[in-house]
Scaffold this motif. Sequence first.
Motif, PDB file in Angstrom:
ATOM      1  N   TYR A 252       0.711  -1.339  -0.083  1.00 45.56           N
ATOM      2  CA  TYR A 252       0.072   0.082  -0.048  1.00 45.56           C
ATOM      3  C   TYR A 252       0.886   1.317   0.018  1.00 45.56           C
ATOM      4  O   TYR A 252       0.491   2.239  -0.567  1.00 45.56           O
ATOM      5  N   ARG A 253       1.892   1.332   0.769  1.00 47.87           N
ATOM      6  CA  ARG A 253       2.797   2.275   0.854  1.00 47.87           C
ATOM      7  C   ARG A 253       3.298   2.703  -0.333  1.00 47.87           C
ATOM      8  O   ARG A 253       3.540   3.787  -1.061  1.00 47.87           O
ATOM      9  N   THR A 254       3.937   1.389  -1.153  1.00 47.13           N
ATOM     10  CA  THR A 254       4.498   1.514  -2.580  1.00 47.13           C
ATOM     11  C   THR A 254       3.773   2.285  -3.636  1.00 47.13           C
ATOM     12  O   THR A 254       3.810   3.046  -4.451  1.00 47.13           O
ATOM     13  N   LEU A 255       2.334   1.723  -3.599  1.00 44.33           N
ATOM     14  CA  LEU A 255       1.423   2.523  -4.432  1.00 44.33           C
ATOM     15  C   LEU A 255       1.028   3.866  -4.231  1.00 44.33           C
ATOM     16  O   LEU A 255       0.955   4.437  -5.078  1.00 44.33           O
ATOM     17  N   THR A 256       1.196   4.059  -2.869  1.00 45.74           N
ATOM     18  CA  THR A 256       0.923   5.673  -2.477  1.00 45.74           C
ATOM     19  C   THR A 256       1.851   6.381  -3.010  1.00 45.74           C
ATOM     20  O   THR A 256       1.743   7.604  -3.587  1.00 45.74           O
ATOM     21  N   LEU A 257       3.285   5.964  -2.827  1.00 43.52           N
ATOM     22  CA  LEU A 257       4.506   6.725  -3.226  1.00 43.52           C
ATOM     23  C   LEU A 257       4.291   6.856  -4.958  1.00 43.52           C
ATOM     24  O   LEU A 257       4.595   7.836  -5.275  1.00 43.52           O
ATOM     25  N   ALA A 258       3.960   5.690  -5.452  1.00 45.30           N
ATOM     26  CA  ALA A 258       3.826   5.825  -6.718  1.00 45.30           C
ATOM     27  C   ALA A 258       2.755   6.961  -7.426  1.00 45.30           C
ATOM     28  O   ALA A 258       2.831   7.470  -8.245  1.00 45.30           O
ATOM     29  N   PHE A 259       1.738   6.778  -6.570  1.00 51.62           N
ATOM     30  CA  PHE A 259       0.704   8.001  -6.945  1.00 51.62           C
ATOM     31  C   PHE A 259       1.105   9.313  -6.674  1.00 51.62           C
ATOM     32  O   PHE A 259       0.803  10.278  -7.511  1.00 51.62           O
ATOM     33  N   MET A 260       1.886   9.389  -5.474  1.00 48.40           N
ATOM     34  CA  MET A 260       2.396  10.775  -5.471  1.00 48.40           C
ATOM     35  C   MET A 260       3.241  11.137  -6.327  1.00 48.40           C
ATOM     36  O   MET A 260       3.502  12.392  -6.696  1.00 48.40           O
TER      37      MET A 260
ATOM     38  N   SER B 214      -7.964  14.733  -2.999  1.00 50.91           N
ATOM     39  CA  SER B 214      -8.934  15.371  -4.084  1.00 50.91           C
ATOM     40  C   SER B 214      -8.328  15.192  -5.095  1.00 50.91           C
ATOM     41  O   SER B 214      -9.188  14.796  -6.065  1.00 50.91           O
ATOM     42  N   ILE B 215      -7.138  15.364  -5.380  1.00 53.03           N
ATOM     43  CA  ILE B 215      -6.384  15.104  -6.720  1.00 53.03           C
ATOM     44  C   ILE B 215      -6.483  13.281  -7.265  1.00 53.03           C
ATOM     45  O   ILE B 215      -7.017  13.391  -8.259  1.00 53.03           O
ATOM     46  N   PHE B 216      -6.316  12.698  -6.277  1.00 50.67           N
ATOM     47  CA  PHE B 216      -6.344  11.236  -6.320  1.00 50.67           C
ATOM     48  C   PHE B 216      -7.822  10.898  -6.718  1.00 50.67           C
ATOM     49  O   PHE B 216      -8.015  10.109  -7.712  1.00 50.67           O
ATOM     50  N   GLN B 217      -8.891  11.324  -5.968  1.00 50.60           N
ATOM     51  CA  GLN B 217     -10.070  11.055  -6.103  1.00 50.60           C
ATOM     52  C   GLN B 217     -10.807  11.388  -7.470  1.00 50.60           C
ATOM     53  O   GLN B 217     -11.727  10.732  -8.009  1.00 50.60           O
ATOM     54  N   SER B 218     -10.188  12.615  -7.889  1.00 49.79           N
ATOM     55  CA  SER B 218     -10.925  13.088  -9.272  1.00 49.79           C
ATOM     56  C   SER B 218     -10.251  12.649 -10.399  1.00 49.79           C
ATOM     57  O   SER B 218     -10.860  12.650 -11.304  1.00 49.79           O
ATOM     58  N   GLY B 219      -9.240  11.857 -10.386  1.00 49.05           N
ATOM     59  CA  GLY B 219      -8.635  11.239 -11.516  1.00 49.05           C
ATOM     60  C   GLY B 219      -9.034   9.697 -11.534  1.00 49.05           C
ATOM     61  O   GLY B 219      -9.872   9.277 -10.670  1.00 49.05           O
ATOM     62  N   SER B 220      -8.607   8.834 -12.387  1.00 55.43           N
ATOM     63  CA  SER B 220      -8.802   7.453 -12.594  1.00 55.43           C
ATOM     64  C   SER B 220      -7.818   6.865 -13.181  1.00 55.43           C
ATOM     65  O   SER B 220      -7.703   6.223 -14.052  1.00 55.43           O
ATOM     66  N   VAL B 221      -6.652   6.885 -12.454  1.00 54.14           N
ATOM     67  CA  VAL B 221      -5.329   6.265 -12.889  1.00 54.14           C
ATOM     68  C   VAL B 221      -5.559   4.868 -12.316  1.00 54.14           C
ATOM     69  O   VAL B 221      -5.771   4.381 -11.325  1.00 54.14           O
ATOM     70  N   ASP B 222      -5.263   3.778 -13.336  1.00 53.49           N
ATOM     71  CA  ASP B 222      -5.264   2.587 -13.128  1.00 53.49           C
ATOM     72  C   ASP B 222      -4.123   2.070 -12.354  1.00 53.49           C
ATOM     73  O   ASP B 222      -2.983   2.406 -12.974  1.00 53.49           O
TER      74      ASP B 222
ATOM     75  N   ILE C 169      -5.525   5.547  -0.899  1.00 50.74           N
ATOM     76  CA  ILE C 169      -5.352   4.398  -1.589  1.00 50.74           C
ATOM     77  C   ILE C 169      -5.750   3.139  -1.049  1.00 50.74           C
ATOM     78  O   ILE C 169      -6.431   2.293  -1.789  1.00 50.74           O
ATOM     79  N   ALA C 170      -5.834   2.940   0.301  1.00 53.43           N
ATOM     80  CA  ALA C 170      -6.288   2.067   1.103  1.00 53.43           C
ATOM     81  C   ALA C 170      -7.687   1.718   0.922  1.00 53.43           C
ATOM     82  O   ALA C 170      -8.470   0.684   0.975  1.00 53.43           O
ATOM     83  N   ASP C 171      -8.528   3.053   0.752  1.00 57.41           N
ATOM     84  CA  ASP C 171     -10.033   3.020   0.661  1.00 57.41           C
ATOM     85  C   ASP C 171     -10.416   2.615  -1.011  1.00 57.41           C
ATOM     86  O   ASP C 171     -11.653   2.636  -1.290  1.00 57.41           O
TER      87      ASP C 171
END
Length: 228
Positions: free
Chosen positions: A36-44, A58-66, A106-108
């Motif tokens: 989960y941490r690695t995915l979070t860093l990847a999204f950051m 907000s940025i994460f939730q408004s996008g739809s990155v696979d 990310i965890a949600d």
Amino acid sequence: MRVIALDGPAGSGKSTVAGMIAEQLDILHADSGAIYRTLTLAFMRRLGPGSSAQEFGSIFQSGSVDPDSLPVQVLLKDRRQSNCLDGADVGLEIRTPEVTSRIRYIADNVPCRNTVNRLLREFSEQTDLVADGRDMGTVVFPDSASKFFLEASVQIRAKRRYEEMLGHGRANLSLEEIERDIARRDEEDRNREVGALRKADDAILIDTSDLSREDVVSRILAQIQYRF
Ligand code: DC
């Protein structure tokens, strides 16, 4: 392959205990929180960290990155999990407060949870393992015959974290701040709609309040003799 599922709240010592069990049994320690941490860093890195955790959310939730399009690789090297981004191990970067404060988005997120769960199940097809997390016994490995749930009060967990930080010579948070942080993460982890922190009905509960890590490991190993 055989799976030991070890769940519990933040600071319950499950990661250390899982590492010790993995070493004793010579099996893999699969650290789901690290994924989960690695995915979070990847999204950051993909979306930018935002000026605050909320803004990142907000940025994460408004996008739809696979999540599967991110350059994340979780590799097995000599029975060890290596968490990589763009080919480089990010084992240290994923432990920063910036990452920790953004993980909940990310965890949600169900597609992210599915990615993590798939990676863990792929590991279990290759090797015996002890998996630590929040939903190992309930969601990811419901058929495991060896499930454990570690508990301890918020105060005790905060004190352990604080002493651990002092031991590393970097107590940059006060005991009260750590306690608040752990209580907030408990609240988020227990109330998540999918993959919430919960003891599986068939998991053995271990209250670690008055136990050393070695005691916890011995108890688990004693049980596993009959189940694993
Ligand atoms: O175990 P950890 O503190 O490194 O986990 C970081 C976060 O990842 C945790 O606060 C919630 C999330 N997590 C999760 O939702 N499900 C898991 N199985 C493991 C971690």
